[in-house]
Structures are given as structure tokens and as C-alpha cells.
Design a protein around this motif. Structure first.
Motif: not given
Length: 744
Positions: A319-348
Motif C-alpha cells: 500500500p504505497a503512495w504509487n498505489y494510491r495515486f495510480l488507483r486515484m487516476a484510474l478510478k476518476q476515469d469513467p472509461l476504466v473499470d478497475l479491479v485492484s488488489f494490494v498485497f498486505l502480507r505474504t503467505p509466509t
């Protein structure tokens, strides 16, 4: 015939006063004469003088003879003959002696044409596309040639060609397909229209696709619904199939029960397109025996299938700054249908609670990569390493996704590129950069993005329209403090690094793999272009536009295609259709040396290669194609440069001969009846056209406006010599009598 009228030149009271004065003088004269001559002689002389006075008073009343003479005129009559193509259809049912509708008109009209010329001031016209005068001698050689019937317009034009108190006689099958197809709502014609219909609707046999109501465009994956209007005449009781095809492939078929005559039914069809581009369809009905028109059993149409939204899948490693601003840019675009996953922990990662009590959503790796991946247009790996999350086999699925036309973007970071292990994965051959396993993620630096020559022309990095302003915009963007070092660029480098010993190293590269497109941004700090701009009270739109343009280019939006077929104008059969293909290189500069293959697929789906030559502008290639028949034509173009495919494009154009006069040939006497009734004329069938019909027309015209004029001539009595002579005779007789009786 003459009548006497009084037209006094002086007021009546003047004449009356003069008459009274004359009577008074006569009384005085009689009294004076009686003293000398006696009553009888005095009365005679007074009578003679009274007659003279009476003539004078009579003249003061303005007596005049008015003569009237009746003159009969030849009434103007406009005769219109329909010479449209539908008049070539049979006049009667199959099985009867073959005779066209126009021939039936000639056979009925010519025996009476001489009488019409004799009795009327005849103005003869033929009509179809327009109104054209013809001579009586030319009627026999008239042909059914016009492509449409402007019936209403022709009647209105004819009404202006003849004066008032005339009439219009029209021979037609009643088909009207001009701009004013029906007379409803139009003001009644100023002249009576006498119509003669040729052809009987009851004897007409035809089956046709009257109309296809289909949308001009649809969306991929969404059902397209259309309505087909089927009409049938003389085919009651038959059960026929309606075929719905895409090209040569059958989409569906429906049975049509013709249970009435005439028959009309709306049939609903549907289709769910899975591909973007122009889809060519046709609906058809089998030709039946006895049909007068066969080609109207089939109709072709095209639907442009577009993408409703760009479906984007993003996998972010943290959940870095790049993820936040990337998601903001895509969510504001009405032509984009966004499905996003952010990984908070690994299986280990070790946590002290059971998985069932965690609020985190497990990553549906199998659903994404085995089932749903084909439903996305673009996949973005944002500072993401596959090592900790899934088997490398899923990257093979991602590679196949790109090869089949998908878009892939990899954004840098501590888990990306060589740091994420992509140098040994299936994506190594996909990415537009070369990885050797030695690349590193370098932080705490200060570098600037610089446009390369390719970046100056590429649509991804075109933040403003003006080229110089675009370079200035990039030069003002904030510096980056981290980037990924790669071995070299494999595709086109749009942005290079500058500063801190990294001059010339690729920052943003684009490339191709199979039918798909790829992008690599060797930094996870593009968010700074937004964040710092806002802090400096500057617009953040440059960052948003950069992300959106990158996604559109990866998704192969039409405006980001390197090969584009310019719109082809609709044409007619036999006319050349000019096809222009615009080809751009990977840096979106004109590709002047490209190899272009152009082919056209006709309504039957048969391909034909069209030779091309360089066009007027660099990067334009032009070909000419002459369609032989009507229908929808598909154009496909593919361009390559130095053995490498630049892209493909598909388009379509239609070929039509304008309105088909013979598309619907059913006679329509009801229209002519309505026109005649509203204009106070009369309607006849061709069988009723004879001398009695002529007499009816003459009587109707005479009843509405007699074709006679009355000539009047006025003669003043005082200008006649015998009246003046009579006054002289009376005065002479009085003088002679007075002399004889010794008064003179």
C-alpha cells in the motif's frame, strides 16, 4: 342579346328638375297657344315640343344599349404519366398475359389521347425523379426508367404549370417515395386531380424485408437487439424461415407464419458480440414462386462494436503512495473499470490469529489467472513480485494473455523487474526491457525524466497538444528519487533519465508482444508528479493524463492505433471507392516505407486484395476499389515495417444505389384516391378509363368553373344618328305646323 341601361352623366335630381321645368314650360306654352289656335291645335304643337323635351330629358339619363356574347374556350389540362421503374412491373397477376404497368397505361391512354388534344389545351408531362414535358407523339416510346417516384412533388409542380380553372389527369401505380411520400398533412392541391391507377394490389405477390431497426453501434459482451419488419402479399398460409447471419455464418433462424394478406410482422433478434470492430450482418427470406421482386428478400447492415469500458486489473505489492495515486487516476476515469488488489502480507508472514478471523481478503489467484484474465484489457503489476504469492505458471498465463492482444504494464519499485525475479520468468520475453538479473532498485537519488525523440511524438507522453509546450511541461515535472536499473530497452524509449550519473538510461519504454502491447516504467515515484504539483498549487492533471493515456494505448483504443483506415465514403455500384490507410511507426511518426496489405470483403464474404500506393501525405497509402453490387463491404488493412507488424485495422462502408424504386412495388390506389378526393377530383382504375370517364371529367370541371366567357359591348344612344334625327324631325314638324297656322 342587348339590353337597355340608363347611365346618367348627371345626378338624378338634376334630370328630374329639368324634366319638371320642361313640363312647366309646356303648360305655359299650351295656355298661350290656346288663346290663338284652339284646344286641338294647341295640344298638337305642345305635344311636338313635349316630345323634343322628353328626348332631351331622356338623354340626360344616359341611355345605352349593352350587348352580351358568350364565347366557349378550350380548358387547360395537365396530363402526367408515371415513368418510374416500378411501372415496369407486371400490371396484373402472374399467369395473365405479360404486360407492364406502363404498357397498360399506353394501351388505355393512346386511343383517347387525340380527343384530349382536341378538347383541351393539353400539357403533357412524364414524372419520376422530376417533372418533364413530353409531346403526345413521345408517349408511345416512354420507358420506366426513373429511380424513384416523386408523385406528390410532381402534382404540386404541375399545378403551377397550368392556370386556374384547369385540372390534372395523372396515370400512376400510386407508389410515392419522394421527400413527401404521402399527401397527409399537405394542403389540398388548388386544382382538381383526376387519377387513374394501374395495377391491382390484390394481384401483387411479394415477400420482403421491409426494414431492419438495428443500432449503429454496440458494446462488446452486451446483447444487441434488433427488429426486422417482414411484409408479405399474396402468400397467406405459408410458413417461412427468417435467417439471421453474420457474414456467412448463421446466427439464428426463426419461423414466420404468414397468416394474413397483406401481412406485416415485427420480429426481434439479438446477438452478443465478443469482438471489437465492425460486424456485418444480413437477414434473408427464401424467394417464393411468383414473387414479382426477389432481391428485397435480403437486407444487409453493419453494427460497430465498441468497448464500453477498459477493464483494468492492478496488482500492487504494497500500500504505497504509487498505489494510491495510480488507483486515484484510474478510478476518476469513467472509461476504466478497475479491479485492484494490494498485497498486505505474504503467505509466509506470521500472524497470531487464524486465517478465518482475518479481515483481509485472500487473493483469488486461480479465479484471476485461470478464469477471469481473458475478461480484462490491461494488467498492471505495480511494484509487485510474484515470488511470494504464486507459482510462475501463472506468469505463463499472463504471457499468453499479452500474446493474444492484452496489455501489460510493469511499474518499478523494490519488488519489480530484476528485483522481482522477472528476469527468470515467462515475462522476460514479454517486457519491453531486457533483464539480466543484475538490475537494481536505486533510491535516494535525484533524476529527471527527459523526453526522447520517440517520446516527443508518442501519444502516451503527449501531455499537451503543442510539441514545444509538451517538452516544457515534462521539463517542469518534479524529479524522481528512485528508479530501477535495467540492462537496456527492447522497445521504444519514450522517457530517459537525466542526472546523478544515469543519463540516457530508460525510464519509460513501450513495446509489442504478439498482438498485445507492453509498457515498463522503471520507477515507483510517478506519484510525485501529482503530489508535488498539488503542493505547489499546480495542476495534477499531467500525472492523471499520463496514466490514462498509457492505459488507453495498452488497450488499443482506436485513437492510439498505428494503422488506421480513414473513413470510406459511401458509394454506388460501379463507382470507385477511395480507401486511405494511415500508418505510423512505433514512435507515432509517419511510416513512409511501410508494407501495407489491403483487402476488401464484399457482401458474400469473398476477399479481394486491393493494390495500394503512397498517398498525398507521408504515411498515407491509398487504394481504389470498385464495388459491383450493393451491400456492406468490410475493409481490412495490415501494415508492417522492416518485417515487423505495426498493426491492423478494420472498417466498413456501404454501397447503395440510392432508393430502390423496385424495393416495394405494391400498387397504392388508396393514395391516389385520397389525393383526388381532397382536391375535388375523381379516381378511376385503368379498367374504368374510357370515354365515359372523359365525360365525367369534363362535367366535373365544368361544374366547378365553366369554360365560357361573356363579351359585353356598350353603345350610348346619344351617339346614334337616328335619335338625333328624330329630335330634328320633331322640331321641324313643329316649325312647319306653326308656319302653316300663321304663328311664324
Amino acid at each position: 342579346m342587348a339590353d337597355l341601361y340608363l347611365i346618367p352623366p348627371v345626378p338624378w335630381w338634376v334630370a328630374a328638375s329639368i324634366g319638371a321645368l320642361a313640363a312647366f314650360l309646356l303648360v305655359l306654352q299650351y295656355r298661350a297657344l290656346r288663346e290663338r289656335l284652339g284646344p286641338r291645335r294647341s295640344a298638337l304643337l305642345t305635344l311636338l315640343r313635349g316630345l323634343v323635351y322628353g328626348l332631351l330629358v331622356f338623354f340626360l339619363l344616359g341611355p345605352a344599349w349593352v350587348e352580351r356574347r358568350v364565347v366557349k374556350l378550350r380548358r387547360p389540362l395537365a396530363l402526367l404519366i408515371d415513368s418510374s421503374q416500378s411501372m415496369a412491373l407486371p400490371a396484373d397477376a402472374p399467369g395473365t398475359p405479360p404486360k407492364s404497368r406502363l404498357d397498360a397505361v399506353k394501351d388505355a391512354l393512346l386511343p383517347l389521347l387525340e380527343r384530349l388534344v382536341r378538347d383541351y389545351d393539353l400539357r403533357l408531362f412524364r414524372f419520376g425523379d422530376g417533372l418533364e414535358p413530353v409531346t403526345p407523339a413521345a408517349v408511345r416510346s416512354l420507358g420506366a426508367r426513373d429511380g424513384r417516384t416523386r408523385l406528390v412533388e410532381a402534382l404540386e409542380a404541375a399545378a403551377k404549370e397550368v392556370p386556374a380553372q384547369s385540372g390534372i389527369l395523372v396515370f400512376s401505380d400510386g407508389i410515392a417515395n419522394g421527400e413527401r411520400a404521402a399527401a397527409d398533412g399537405a394542403p389540398p392541391l388548388p386544382l382538381p386531380v383526376f387519377s387513374v391507377t394501374v395495377g391491382r394490389p390484390q394481384a401483387y405477390t411479394d415477400l420482403r424485408i421491409a426494414e431492419v431497426r438495428a443500432p449503429e453501434f454496440g458494446f462488446r459482451g452486451r446483447e444487441i437487439k434488433l427488429d426486422v419488419i417482414v411484409e408479405a402479399y399474396g402468400l397467406r398460409g405459408r410458413k417461412l424461415p427468417l435467417y439471421f447471419n453474420r457474414g456467412r455464418n448463421l446466427v439464428s433462424a426463426q419461423s414466420v407464419d404468414i397468416d394474413a394478406d397483406p401481412f406485416e410482422k415485427r420480429i426481434s433478434l439479438s446477438f452478443t458480440p465478443k469482438e471489437i470492430g465492425a460486424h456485418h450482418f444480413n437477414v434473408s427470406l427464401p424467394v417464393q414462386p411468383g414473387e414479382q421482386i426477389a432481391h428485397n428478400n435480403r437486407k444487409e447492415f453493419a453494427v460497430d462494436v465498441q468497448r464500453d469500458k477498459i477493464r483494468v486489473l492492478t496488482l500492487s505489492g504494497s500500500p504505497a503512495w504509487n498505489y494510491r495515486f495510480l488507483r486515484m487516476a484510474l478510478k476518476q476515469d469513467p472509461l476504466v473499470d478497475l479491479v485492484s488488489f494490494v498485497f498486505l502480507r505474504t503467505p509466509t508472514d506470521s500472524v497470531d490469529v487464524p486465517d478465518s478471523q482475518l479481515s483481509l481478503i485472500p487473493f483469488p489467484i486461480d479465479d484471476i489467472f485461470l478464469e477471469e484474465l481473458k475478461n480484462f484489457d490491461v494488467v498492471i503489476l505495480d511494484d509487485f513480485s510474484h515470488r511470494a504469492y504464486f507459482n510462475p505458471v501463472y506468469l505463463e498465463k499472463l504471457r499468453d494473455f499479452v500474446r493474444d492482444g492484452g496489455g501489460l504494464a510493469v511499474f518499478g519499485g523494490a519488488r519489480a523487474f530484476d528485483s522481482g525475479g522477472y528476469g527468470e520468468s515467462a515475462l522476460k520475453e514479454v517486457l519491453p526491457v531486457e533483464l539480466d538479473g543484475k538490475g537494481t532498485y536505486r533510491g535516494r537519488t535525484s533524476v529527471r525524466a527527459v523526453l526522447t525523440p520517440a517520446g516527443k511524438a508518442h501519444p502516451i507522453t503527449r501531455l499537451v497538444a503543442d510539441a514545444r509546450a509538451n517538452e516544457e511541461t515534462w521539463s517542469r515535472l518534479p524529479q524522481l528519487t528512485a528508479f530501477n536499473r535495467v540492462q537496456r530497452a527492447r522497445g521504444e524509449t519514450l522517457l530517459a533519465l537525466s542526472g546523478d550519473g544515469s543519463d540516457g538510461q530508460p525510464l519509460l519504454t513501450v513495446g509489442r508482444f504478439g498482438q498485445g502491447r507492453t509498457l515498463a516504467l522503471m520507477s515507483d515515484e510517478a506519484w510525485r508528479w501529482n503530489f508535488i504539483a498539488v503542493g505547489n498549487r499546480e495542476t495534477p492533471q499531467h500525472h492523471l493524463k499520463f496514466v490514462r493515456q498509457a492505459v488507453r494505448w495498452l488497450a488499443r483504443e482506436p485513437s492510439f492505433e498505428q494503422v488506421k483506415i480513414l473513413p470510406v465514403a459511401a458509394s454506388r455500384p460501379g463507382e470507385k471507392a477511395a480507401i486511405t490507410v494511415r500508418v505510423l511507426k512505433d514512435d507515432f511518426t509517419p511510416a513512409a516505407q511501410a508494407s501495407v496489405q489491403l483487402r476488401v470483403l464484399g457482401p458474400d464474404g469473398d476477399p479481394l486484395l486491393v493494390p495500394v500506393s503512397p498517398g498525398d501525405s507521408p504515411g498515407d497509402y491509398r487504394g481504389e476499389f470498385t464495388p459491383a453490387r450493393e451491400g456492406s463491404y468490410r475493409v481490412e488493412a495490415e501494415a508492417a515495417l522492416a518485417g515487423r507488424t505495426l498493426g491492423r485495422d478494420r472498417s466498413a462502408f456501404s454501397v447503395a444505389a440510392g432508393y430502390h424504386e423496385s424495393e416495394d412495388g405494391r400498387p397504392r390506389p388508396e393514395l391516389l384516391e385520397r389525393i383526388s378526393r381532397s382536391s375535388r377530383g375523381e379516381h378511376f382504375t385503368i379498367e374504368q378509363w374510357n370515354e365515359k370517364a372523359l365525360e365525367k371529367i369534363a362535367a366535373r370541371l365544368e361544374g366547378q368553373a365553366p369554360s365560357r366567357i361573356v363579351e359585353r359591348r356598350q353603345t350610348r344612344l346619344w351617339s346614334t344618328p337616328w335619335i338625333f334625327s328624330l329630335a330634328l324631325v320633331l322640331l321641324a314638324a313643329e316649325w312647319w305646323t306653326r308656319r302653316k297656322w300663321g304663328l311664324v
